[in-house]
Design a protein around this motif. Structure first.
Motif, PDB file in Angstrom:
ATOM      1  N   HIS A 238       0.837  -1.203   0.000  1.00 31.78           N
ATOM      2  CA  HIS A 238       0.000   0.000   0.000  1.00 31.78           C
ATOM      3  C   HIS A 238       0.870   1.251   0.000  1.00 31.78           C
ATOM      4  O   HIS A 238       0.557   2.244  -0.672  1.00 31.78           O
ATOM      5  CB  HIS A 238      -0.904  -0.029   1.226  1.00 31.78           C
ATOM      6  CG  HIS A 238      -2.013   0.976   1.196  1.00 31.78           C
ATOM      7  ND1 HIS A 238      -2.360   1.679   0.060  1.00 31.78           N
ATOM      8  CD2 HIS A 238      -2.864   1.413   2.169  1.00 31.78           C
ATOM      9  CE1 HIS A 238      -3.364   2.490   0.324  1.00 31.78           C
ATOM     10  NE2 HIS A 238      -3.680   2.350   1.601  1.00 31.78           N
ATOM     11  N   GLY A 239       1.967   1.218   0.740  1.00 32.14           N
ATOM     12  CA  GLY A 239       2.874   2.359   0.756  1.00 32.14           C
ATOM     13  C   GLY A 239       3.488   2.634  -0.606  1.00 32.14           C
ATOM     14  O   GLY A 239       3.625   3.802  -1.017  1.00 32.14           O
ATOM     15  N   LEU A 240       3.858   1.593  -1.323  1.00 33.76           N
ATOM     16  CA  LEU A 240       4.376   1.773  -2.681  1.00 33.76           C
ATOM     17  C   LEU A 240       3.320   2.399  -3.583  1.00 33.76           C
ATOM     18  O   LEU A 240       3.623   3.255  -4.426  1.00 33.76           O
ATOM     19  CB  LEU A 240       4.826   0.429  -3.253  1.00 33.76           C
ATOM     20  CG  LEU A 240       6.008  -0.254  -2.550  1.00 33.76           C
ATOM     21  CD1 LEU A 240       6.254  -1.622  -3.169  1.00 33.76           C
ATOM     22  CD2 LEU A 240       7.256   0.603  -2.637  1.00 33.76           C
ATOM     23  N   ASN A 241       2.062   1.990  -3.405  1.00 32.10           N
ATOM     24  CA  ASN A 241       0.972   2.549  -4.192  1.00 32.10           C
ATOM     25  C   ASN A 241       0.758   4.025  -3.874  1.00 32.10           C
ATOM     26  O   ASN A 241       0.526   4.840  -4.769  1.00 32.10           O
ATOM     27  CB  ASN A 241      -0.305   1.749  -3.935  1.00 32.10           C
ATOM     28  CG  ASN A 241      -1.487   2.248  -4.723  1.00 32.10           C
ATOM     29  OD1 ASN A 241      -2.286   3.036  -4.223  1.00 32.10           O
ATOM     30  ND2 ASN A 241      -1.624   1.796  -5.969  1.00 32.10           N
ATOM     31  N   VAL A 242       0.848   4.379  -2.583  1.00 36.87           N
ATOM     32  CA  VAL A 242       0.717   5.785  -2.195  1.00 36.87           C
ATOM     33  C   VAL A 242       1.833   6.609  -2.817  1.00 36.87           C
ATOM     34  O   VAL A 242       1.610   7.718  -3.318  1.00 36.87           O
ATOM     35  CB  VAL A 242       0.728   5.921  -0.659  1.00 36.87           C
ATOM     36  CG1 VAL A 242       0.818   7.397  -0.249  1.00 36.87           C
ATOM     37  CG2 VAL A 242      -0.519   5.304  -0.063  1.00 36.87           C
ATOM     38  N   GLY A 243       3.055   6.079  -2.804  1.00 34.95           N
ATOM     39  CA  GLY A 243       4.173   6.806  -3.407  1.00 34.95           C
ATOM     40  C   GLY A 243       3.982   7.054  -4.883  1.00 34.95           C
ATOM     41  O   GLY A 243       4.415   8.082  -5.417  1.00 34.95           O
ATOM     42  N   GLU A 244       3.295   6.136  -5.566  1.00 35.63           N
ATOM     43  CA  GLU A 244       3.071   6.293  -7.004  1.00 35.63           C
ATOM     44  C   GLU A 244       1.948   7.271  -7.306  1.00 35.63           C
ATOM     45  O   GLU A 244       2.057   8.075  -8.247  1.00 35.63           O
ATOM     46  CB  GLU A 244       2.746   4.927  -7.615  1.00 35.63           C
ATOM     47  CG  GLU A 244       2.466   4.971  -9.103  1.00 35.63           C
ATOM     48  CD  GLU A 244       2.118   3.608  -9.683  1.00 35.63           C
ATOM     49  OE1 GLU A 244       1.797   3.543 -10.894  1.00 35.63           O
ATOM     50  OE2 GLU A 244       2.150   2.606  -8.921  1.00 35.63           O
ATOM     51  N   HIS A 245       0.863   7.222  -6.528  1.00 38.12           N
ATOM     52  CA  HIS A 245      -0.326   7.997  -6.873  1.00 38.12           C
ATOM     53  C   HIS A 245      -0.561   9.216  -5.978  1.00 38.12           C
ATOM     54  O   HIS A 245      -1.271  10.137  -6.382  1.00 38.12           O
ATOM     55  CB  HIS A 245      -1.565   7.090  -6.812  1.00 38.12           C
ATOM     56  CG  HIS A 245      -1.543   5.985  -7.817  1.00 38.12           C
ATOM     57  ND1 HIS A 245      -1.868   6.169  -9.135  1.00 38.12           N
ATOM     58  CD2 HIS A 245      -1.215   4.669  -7.694  1.00 38.12           C
ATOM     59  CE1 HIS A 245      -1.756   5.023  -9.800  1.00 38.12           C
ATOM     60  NE2 HIS A 245      -1.362   4.094  -8.948  1.00 38.12           N
ATOM     61  N   GLN A 246      -0.008   9.232  -4.782  1.00 43.44           N
ATOM     62  CA  GLN A 246      -0.184  10.364  -3.863  1.00 43.44           C
ATOM     63  C   GLN A 246       1.162  10.697  -3.203  1.00 43.44           C
ATOM     64  O   GLN A 246       1.332  10.544  -2.002  1.00 43.44           O
ATOM     65  CB  GLN A 246      -1.239  10.030  -2.804  1.00 43.44           C
ATOM     66  CG  GLN A 246      -2.642   9.818  -3.369  1.00 43.44           C
ATOM     67  CD  GLN A 246      -3.640   9.422  -2.292  1.00 43.44           C
ATOM     68  OE1 GLN A 246      -3.473   8.411  -1.616  1.00 43.44           O
ATOM     69  NE2 GLN A 246      -4.677  10.227  -2.119  1.00 43.44           N
ATOM     70  N   PRO A 247       2.118  11.133  -3.997  1.00 41.61           N
ATOM     71  CA  PRO A 247       3.470  11.349  -3.465  1.00 41.61           C
ATOM     72  C   PRO A 247       3.545  12.396  -2.365  1.00 41.61           C
ATOM     73  O   PRO A 247       4.381  12.288  -1.465  1.00 41.61           O
ATOM     74  CB  PRO A 247       4.279  11.769  -4.697  1.00 41.61           C
ATOM     75  CG  PRO A 247       3.253  12.277  -5.676  1.00 41.61           C
ATOM     76  CD  PRO A 247       2.032  11.468  -5.425  1.00 41.61           C
ATOM     77  N   THR A 248       2.696  13.410  -2.407  1.00 43.87           N
ATOM     78  CA  THR A 248       2.727  14.437  -1.369  1.00 43.87           C
ATOM     79  C   THR A 248       2.276  13.859  -0.032  1.00 43.87           C
ATOM     80  O   THR A 248       2.816  14.214   1.019  1.00 43.87           O
ATOM     81  CB  THR A 248       1.836  15.624  -1.766  1.00 43.87           C
ATOM     82  OG1 THR A 248       2.207  16.089  -3.066  1.00 43.87           O
ATOM     83  CG2 THR A 248       1.988  16.762  -0.776  1.00 43.87           C
ATOM     84  N   LYS A 249       1.279  12.982  -0.054  1.00 47.00           N
ATOM     85  CA  LYS A 249       0.859  12.319   1.179  1.00 47.00           C
ATOM     86  C   LYS A 249       2.004  11.497   1.758  1.00 47.00           C
ATOM     87  O   LYS A 249       2.260  11.524   2.972  1.00 47.00           O
ATOM     88  CB  LYS A 249      -0.348  11.420   0.923  1.00 47.00           C
ATOM     89  CG  LYS A 249      -0.810  10.650   2.156  1.00 47.00           C
ATOM     90  CD  LYS A 249      -1.808   9.548   1.824  1.00 47.00           C
ATOM     91  CE  LYS A 249      -3.151  10.118   1.468  1.00 47.00           C
ATOM     92  NZ  LYS A 249      -4.184   9.044   1.319  1.00 47.00           N
TER      93      LYS A 249
END
Length: 474
Positions: A238-249
């Motif tokens: 999930h963290g890898l996915n956040v880095g790809e789609h919501q980098p500011t978060k």
């Protein structure tokens, strides 16, 4: 305290209460299905006693979850009318699908589950319990599909400022949905697992209901030892996915302000006090390069820093930064306890270890706290967007509502919740203190005997008299 801030506080307050009870009942419904399955297989009376003990707790928790969910739904119309207008063509059907599938399924079988013992066959009763458990998963599916679309929107087009669906499969199975669904379901199961383990440890430390406590603690340890490593794996994906789609978060979660030297990697910040005014961390304690290894699976990988976007497009850093560390810290504590308990069980001294039993008692609410911390990271971390990158939260609030109206309704909710949920939680604690009781056959009604008709009667041990009624009373 303007309308926007008050509306955000009110939504956060209501959803804080709401998410606790559905998450607990998701895990509890499946626990009940397991207990009834074990009773059907073994006909061991203890499995049946445990089933009815947790059934009472489930009934009260389910009711409080329904109450809080009704309140939450009203806010979309009162406080977030623009969001409802612009995203309604997508969010409306998704929430309706939840009603048409999960709610109808639960409503159809919940009455049989709560009141149908000895009125239907044991297999049909078990089927009803299983259908209620399935209903909780379907509800989770549709709610998270809606929330995940707001986090990583796709499958739509904008027509005059309105989000119009063009591909429902893409809307539902948006990029973050599979990870978010797995993460949330595991979190719900783990939350319930640690409540069961904590209650069991409390009985064992007090020397009451010891046989029931041993049986439940074994199951809690076994499940936690399997589920928590899986949650670590899902959280990493999930963290890898956040880095790809919501980098500011992700940058806010890590307190990562500036890009370092090329090839230097990203440090893992263990402790810091984020200073948004100066765009830096105070009193930072970090491990070089470890952040790169965890966040990118590369020794010298990079993530986008917070300063890559204007300050107006960043979330509040401190609550996201600390919420993430609370969630991960509690998760690691639960993992260590589960593995230590599994080792002690294998070695034969689990039930005699005061430290492990006290650990389960101490961490019994840890799942709820971690769940809320993670939810705050998700929701605060996507700010200032309500539909990520497309609709700002400030543009989604109702234009004709006043701050006084929101403040009044917030105060009313606070008082009502204190009374309703305070009484409900006190009632639940009373059931836990009483513990599992020997099963008593419900009264037969063929001869005209009466049964309790109050809704909360499912949570009590009151039984109508079995004495014959007089003809004139009939």
């Amino acid at each position: 305290m303007d309308v926007l801030l008050l509306s955000r506080i009110q939504f956060g307050f209501v959803i804080t209460f709401h998410i606790l009870f559905p998450a607990f009942t998701i895990g509890l419904a499946h626990w009940l299905a397991f207990l009834e399955w074990r009773w059907l297989r073994t006909r061991d009376a203890m499995w049946r006693d445990l089933y009815f003990f947790w059934l009472r707790i489930f009934a009260i928790s389910f009711g409080m979850g329904v109450v809080s969910g009704i309140v939450m739904s009203f806010q979309f119309g009162t406080n977030w009318a623009v969001l409802s207008e612009r995203a309604g063509p997508i969010l409306g059907p998704l929430l309706s699908y939840e009603v048409l599938t999960a709610f109808f399924l639960e409503a159809s079988f919940l009455g049989v589950m709560l009141f149908g013992w000895n009125r239907v066959s044991p297999k049909l009763h078990f089927f009803s319990t299983s259908m209620v458990a399935l209903g909780t998963l379907l509800s989770t599916f549709w709610i998270l599909a809606a929330n995940s679309w707001m986090q990583t929107p796709q499958g739509h087009e904008l027509v005059d400022g309105v989000f119009v669906p063009v591909d429902w499969f893409a809307v539902i199975f948006n990029p973050s949905f599979p990870y978010r669904l797995a993460h949330m379901v595991l979190a719900a199961f783990i939350t319930t697992c640690f409540v069961i383990g904590g209650v069991s440890a409390w009985y064992l430390r007090r020397g009451v209901h010891e046989e029931e406590g041993r049986r439940m603690l074994k199951l809690a340890v076994a499940f936690a030892a399997i589920a928590l490593p899986l949650q670590v794996l899902v959280g990493d994906l999930h963290g890898l996915n956040v880095g790809e789609h919501q980098p500011t978060k992700l940058a806010a979660m890590e307190g990562h302000w500036e890009a370092g030297e090329p090839g230097a990697g990203v440090p893992l910040v263990l402790f810091a006090l984020p200073d948004e005014a100066n765009e830096t961390n105070r009193y930072e304690l970090a491990i070089p390069r470890l952040g790169s290894l965890i966040l990118t699976h590369s020794w010298d990988g990079e993530i986008e820093p917070l300063t890559a976007v204007p300050a107006s497009e960043r979330p509040p850093v401190a609550p996201v930064f600390w919420g993430f560390r609370i969630m991960v810290g509690l998760g690691m504590a639960m993992l260590v306890l589960a593995l230590a308990s599994a080792w002690a069980w294998w070695r034969g001294w689990l039930f005699g270890s005061r430290w492990l039993l006290d650990g389960w008692r101490l961490l019994s609410p840890a799942g709820f706290i971690a769940l809320l911390a993670g939810w705050y990271v998700v929701e605060i971390g996507r700010q200032p967007w309500v539909v990520y990158g497309l609709l700002r939260t400030s543009d989604a609030v109702s234009p004709n509502i006043t701050a006084a109206a929101v403040a009044t309704s917030l105060a009313t909710y606070a008082v009502a919740y204190a009374v309703i949920f305070g009484a409900g939680i006190r009632y639940l604690l009373g059931l836990v203190r009483k513990g599992p009781q020997p099963f008593e056959e419900p009264p037969r009604t063929e001869g005209g005997e009466k049964t309790p008709a109050r809704p909360l009667s499912v949570g009590e041990r009151e039984h109508a008299s079995t004495a014959p009624t007089r003809t004139e009373d009939r």
